[in-house]
Write a protein that holds these residues in place. Structure first.
Motif, PDB file in Angstrom:
ATOM      1  N   THR A 258       0.861  -1.278   0.054  1.00 59.11           N
ATOM      2  CA  THR A 258       0.167   0.024  -0.092  1.00 59.11           C
ATOM      3  C   THR A 258       0.888   1.423  -0.054  1.00 59.11           C
ATOM      4  O   THR A 258       0.287   2.386  -0.216  1.00 59.11           O
ATOM      5  CB  THR A 258      -1.188   0.013   1.160  1.00 59.11           C
ATOM      6  OG1 THR A 258      -0.251  -0.028   2.429  1.00 59.11           O
ATOM      7  CG2 THR A 258      -1.757  -1.229   1.137  1.00 59.11           C
TER       8      THR A 258
ATOM      9  N   GLN B 198      -8.421   0.760 -14.318  1.00 59.64           N
ATOM     10  CA  GLN B 198      -9.790   0.229 -14.302  1.00 59.64           C
ATOM     11  C   GLN B 198     -10.066  -0.303 -15.569  1.00 59.64           C
ATOM     12  O   GLN B 198      -9.729   0.338 -16.817  1.00 59.64           O
ATOM     13  CB  GLN B 198     -11.018   1.095 -13.850  1.00 59.64           C
ATOM     14  CG  GLN B 198     -12.290   0.493 -13.913  1.00 59.64           C
ATOM     15  CD  GLN B 198     -13.097   1.686 -13.232  1.00 59.64           C
ATOM     16  OE1 GLN B 198     -12.960   2.606 -12.364  1.00 59.64           O
ATOM     17  NE2 GLN B 198     -14.358   1.836 -13.844  1.00 59.64           N
TER      18      GLN B 198
ATOM     19  N   VAL C 195     -12.799  -4.661 -13.507  1.00 60.91           N
ATOM     20  CA  VAL C 195     -11.543  -5.150 -12.980  1.00 60.91           C
ATOM     21  C   VAL C 195     -10.693  -3.975 -12.790  1.00 60.91           C
ATOM     22  O   VAL C 195     -10.555  -3.178 -13.658  1.00 60.91           O
ATOM     23  CB  VAL C 195     -11.009  -6.187 -13.928  1.00 60.91           C
ATOM     24  CG1 VAL C 195      -9.635  -6.847 -13.635  1.00 60.91           C
ATOM     25  CG2 VAL C 195     -12.161  -7.406 -14.239  1.00 60.91           C
ATOM     26  N   LEU C 196      -9.950  -4.090 -11.609  1.00 63.22           N
ATOM     27  CA  LEU C 196      -8.815  -3.109 -11.305  1.00 63.22           C
ATOM     28  C   LEU C 196      -7.508  -3.875 -11.295  1.00 63.22           C
ATOM     29  O   LEU C 196      -7.517  -5.067 -10.768  1.00 63.22           O
ATOM     30  CB  LEU C 196      -8.888  -2.802  -9.825  1.00 63.22           C
ATOM     31  CG  LEU C 196     -10.348  -1.774  -9.482  1.00 63.22           C
ATOM     32  CD1 LEU C 196     -10.355  -1.365  -7.988  1.00 63.22           C
ATOM     33  CD2 LEU C 196     -10.361  -0.699 -10.487  1.00 63.22           C
TER      34      LEU C 196
ATOM     35  N   MET D  17      -1.473  -6.787  -8.623  1.00 62.11           N
ATOM     36  CA  MET D  17      -2.726  -7.338  -8.095  1.00 62.11           C
ATOM     37  C   MET D  17      -3.667  -7.469  -9.277  1.00 62.11           C
ATOM     38  O   MET D  17      -3.929  -6.072  -9.929  1.00 62.11           O
ATOM     39  CB  MET D  17      -3.018  -6.678  -6.711  1.00 62.11           C
ATOM     40  CG  MET D  17      -2.137  -6.901  -5.684  1.00 62.11           C
ATOM     41  SD  MET D  17      -2.240  -5.726  -4.566  1.00 62.11           S
ATOM     42  CE  MET D  17      -3.495  -6.659  -3.547  1.00 62.11           C
ATOM     43  N   VAL D  18      -4.828  -8.233  -9.072  1.00 61.26           N
ATOM     44  CA  VAL D  18      -5.954  -8.093 -10.042  1.00 61.26           C
ATOM     45  C   VAL D  18      -7.041  -8.215  -9.147  1.00 61.26           C
ATOM     46  O   VAL D  18      -7.404  -9.099  -8.302  1.00 61.26           O
ATOM     47  CB  VAL D  18      -6.133  -9.256 -11.028  1.00 61.26           C
ATOM     48  CG1 VAL D  18      -7.103  -8.878 -12.064  1.00 61.26           C
ATOM     49  CG2 VAL D  18      -4.778  -9.076 -12.174  1.00 61.26           C
ATOM     50  N   LEU D  19      -8.125  -7.123  -9.098  1.00 66.07           N
ATOM     51  CA  LEU D  19      -9.179  -7.066  -8.167  1.00 66.07           C
ATOM     52  C   LEU D  19     -10.383  -7.295  -8.931  1.00 66.07           C
ATOM     53  O   LEU D  19     -10.664  -6.685  -9.908  1.00 66.07           O
ATOM     54  CB  LEU D  19      -9.198  -5.980  -7.334  1.00 66.07           C
ATOM     55  CG  LEU D  19      -7.777  -5.618  -6.636  1.00 66.07           C
ATOM     56  CD1 LEU D  19      -8.262  -4.264  -5.800  1.00 66.07           C
ATOM     57  CD2 LEU D  19      -7.671  -6.724  -5.526  1.00 66.07           C
ATOM     58  N   PHE D  20     -11.252  -8.353  -8.558  1.00 64.73           N
ATOM     59  CA  PHE D  20     -12.584  -8.584  -9.261  1.00 64.73           C
ATOM     60  C   PHE D  20     -13.798  -8.134  -8.419  1.00 64.73           C
ATOM     61  O   PHE D  20     -13.523  -8.292  -7.179  1.00 64.73           O
ATOM     62  CB  PHE D  20     -12.735 -10.162  -9.526  1.00 64.73           C
ATOM     63  CG  PHE D  20     -11.554 -10.712 -10.569  1.00 64.73           C
ATOM     64  CD1 PHE D  20     -11.774 -10.470 -12.017  1.00 64.73           C
ATOM     65  CD2 PHE D  20     -10.547 -11.189 -10.035  1.00 64.73           C
ATOM     66  CE1 PHE D  20     -10.827 -10.817 -12.921  1.00 64.73           C
ATOM     67  CE2 PHE D  20      -9.543 -11.666 -10.954  1.00 64.73           C
ATOM     68  CZ  PHE D  20      -9.751 -11.534 -12.252  1.00 64.73           C
ATOM     69  N   GLU D  21     -14.746  -8.086  -9.162  1.00 63.02           N
ATOM     70  CA  GLU D  21     -16.118  -7.839  -8.472  1.00 63.02           C
ATOM     71  C   GLU D  21     -16.381  -9.074  -7.528  1.00 63.02           C
ATOM     72  O   GLU D  21     -15.956 -10.337  -8.180  1.00 63.02           O
ATOM     73  CB  GLU D  21     -17.206  -7.389  -9.303  1.00 63.02           C
ATOM     74  CG  GLU D  21     -17.100  -6.115 -10.069  1.00 63.02           C
ATOM     75  CD  GLU D  21     -18.180  -5.880 -10.909  1.00 63.02           C
ATOM     76  OE1 GLU D  21     -19.383  -6.841 -11.110  1.00 63.02           O
ATOM     77  OE2 GLU D  21     -18.146  -5.001 -11.797  1.00 63.02           O
TER      78      GLU D  21
END
Length: 127
Positions: free
Chosen positions: A29, A37, A46-47, A86-90
């Protein structure tokens, strides 16, 4: 999917070595990061978070915001060395593979190579 312009989040360049991560999770962080995005048909929003670390001078983006991209297209790269992403999904959009979940619970790092299978798309967000 269609990416929007990346947002640079400046920060220092600490190591993202697994041993360092066990000692200080704030590395993820506080390091230099680029957040993009991506609007996709299958996965929703997806972020993508690229995290620059020690020996990474910058993050080069090669895509054009607002223009559709395909699986496997180059998005960008880290200059001089590598780092973490990092890949962030809903919630509810992806079912991760069992080996990924098992190793994550044991705090083990896994290397991902282009084309490795890591999960399966689920047909919509969780209710």
């Amino acid at each position: 999917g269609v990416p929007v312009a990346s947002r640079l989040i400046n920060g220092p360049l600490y190591s993202v070595n697994p041993i360092a991560l066990r000692q200080n999770i704030h590395i993820l962080t506080s390091n230099k990061r680029c957040l993009t995005q991506l609007e996709t048909e299958s996965f929703g929003t997806v972020l993508l978070l690229e995290i620059g670390a020690t020996c990474v001078g910058s993050i080069q983006q090669n895509y054009s915001p607002g223009e559709s991209i395909s699986k496997g297209d180059e998005k960008g790269y880290f200059r001089f060395g590598g780092s973490s992403t990092m890949v962030l999904f809903e919630p509810g959009r992806i079912q991760f593979d069992a080996d990924l979940i098992e190793n994550s619970h044991q705090h083990r790092e896994l290397y991902a190579r282009m084309g490795d299978h890591m999960g399966t798309c689920v047909s919509g967000p969780a209710e």
